[in-house]
Motif scaffolding. Sequence first.
Motif, mmCIF file in Angstrom:
data_model
loop_
_atom_site.group_PDB
_atom_site.id
_atom_site.type_symbol
_atom_site.label_atom_id
_atom_site.label_comp_id
_atom_site.label_asym_id
_atom_site.label_seq_id
_atom_site.Cartn_x
_atom_site.Cartn_y
_atom_site.Cartn_z
ATOM 1 N N THR A 13 44.163 44.973 34.853
ATOM 2 C CA THR A 13 44.646 43.785 35.561
ATOM 3 C C THR A 13 45.330 44.195 36.865
ATOM 4 O O THR A 13 45.737 45.349 37.040
ATOM 5 N N VAL A 14 45.442 43.237 37.758
ATOM 6 C CA VAL A 14 46.242 43.397 38.976
ATOM 7 C C VAL A 14 47.228 42.236 39.034
ATOM 8 O O VAL A 14 47.070 41.229 38.333
ATOM 9 N N THR A 15 48.234 42.393 39.880
ATOM 10 C CA THR A 15 49.251 41.360 40.023
ATOM 11 C C THR A 15 49.257 40.854 41.454
ATOM 12 O O THR A 15 49.505 41.618 42.398
ATOM 13 N N MET A 94 45.895 38.894 37.082
ATOM 14 C CA MET A 94 44.465 38.632 37.237
ATOM 15 C C MET A 94 43.692 39.853 36.770
ATOM 16 O O MET A 94 44.067 40.996 37.084
ATOM 17 N N ALA A 95 42.628 39.651 36.013
ATOM 18 C CA ALA A 95 41.801 40.769 35.557
ATOM 19 C C ALA A 95 41.204 41.494 36.760
ATOM 20 O O ALA A 95 40.828 40.859 37.752
ATOM 21 N N PHE A 96 41.112 42.818 36.676
ATOM 22 C CA PHE A 96 40.619 43.614 37.803
ATOM 23 C C PHE A 96 39.183 43.236 38.152
ATOM 24 O O PHE A 96 38.833 43.102 39.334
ATOM 25 N N ASP A 97 38.348 43.046 37.132
ATOM 26 C CA ASP A 97 36.958 42.647 37.393
ATOM 27 C C ASP A 97 36.894 41.255 38.022
ATOM 28 O O ASP A 97 36.053 41.002 38.891
ATOM 29 N N ALA A 98 37.778 40.354 37.589
ATOM 30 C CA ALA A 98 37.826 39.021 38.204
ATOM 31 C C ALA A 98 38.273 39.119 39.655
ATOM 32 O O ALA A 98 37.784 38.373 40.521
ATOM 33 N N CYS A 99 39.170 40.051 39.942
ATOM 34 C CA CYS A 99 39.621 40.279 41.317
ATOM 35 C C CYS A 99 38.460 40.731 42.191
ATOM 36 O O CYS A 99 38.281 40.235 43.308
#
Length: 305
Positions: A13-15, A94-99
């Motif tokens: 995930t990322v923030t 937010m999920a990294f792949d979604a990002c």
Amino acid sequence: MGSTNMSYLNPKTVTLIGIPGLEHVQFWIGFAFFGVCLVALLGNSFLLIIISIERSLHKHLYIFLAVLAATDLGLCVAIAPKMLAIFCFDSYSMAFDACLTQLFFIHALQGMESGILLVMALIAHIHPHTFLFRVVLMVAIRTTMLVGILPILLRRLQLFHSVVIARSYCEHMAVVKLAKEDVHINKSFGLFVAFAILGFDVIFVFISNFLIFQTIFRLPQKEARLKAFNTCTAHIIVFLEFYILAFFSFFSHRFGHVSVYAHILLSTIYLLVPPALNPIVYGMKTTEIRMWVAQILIIKPDTQK
């Protein structure tokens, strides 16, 4: 959050923290952006409906205008949900792949918008106009192939010094700056994509508009010149607002010394304002669309009584 002596291996995930320095007013900023998104969604939807049901608007220029409206709708849908969730509901994760997926759609739709503006600028010079549909196809292929490589290169990175993105959306350079590995390829290819799309398009848009102005000023009558110039006004406004904001955002991000919150705020405005302004500008300056809207809004009296 992510300190300098910490590393993140293959983060899941990322923030996204929105606009640093303006946390205390982010709710009201979100409220303002919601209004802009609403104008963009309603305006472009209305434009698509008008062009699709009005036979007199089934011409090449308006078809490309409909494609531009659809692109603007896609851009709003890609950005607005997560942005408003951050500003209004403090939903930062937010999920990294979604990002990476959001990153692809944002940059791809920006590239498509630039390409459509180029096609609309070339309408006056290319005949037959059916050839322009091939240009649109080439624009779509160019954008998808070039932008599609960006998330692939990012996915190869494994080690990151932080997972905190000072943005309300995922952007290529913002993710690149999180990496703790060598990112020269990512940066170089990102620059290449920017100049291959925006740089290429703006050169030919400028040349096209220069030739159009030459033709206008050669017209013998002042009334004819004013009428021709008024016809081009909508295109000129849209070209200027898109490319000026695009290049300001691009160069300030890489070479400028703009404060963080100012740059992020302006970058967000660059993404949201053109989709909101485009239907307003074309609706006001295009006679056929303005007349159609007037027919809807003006209630005709019942003469049969």
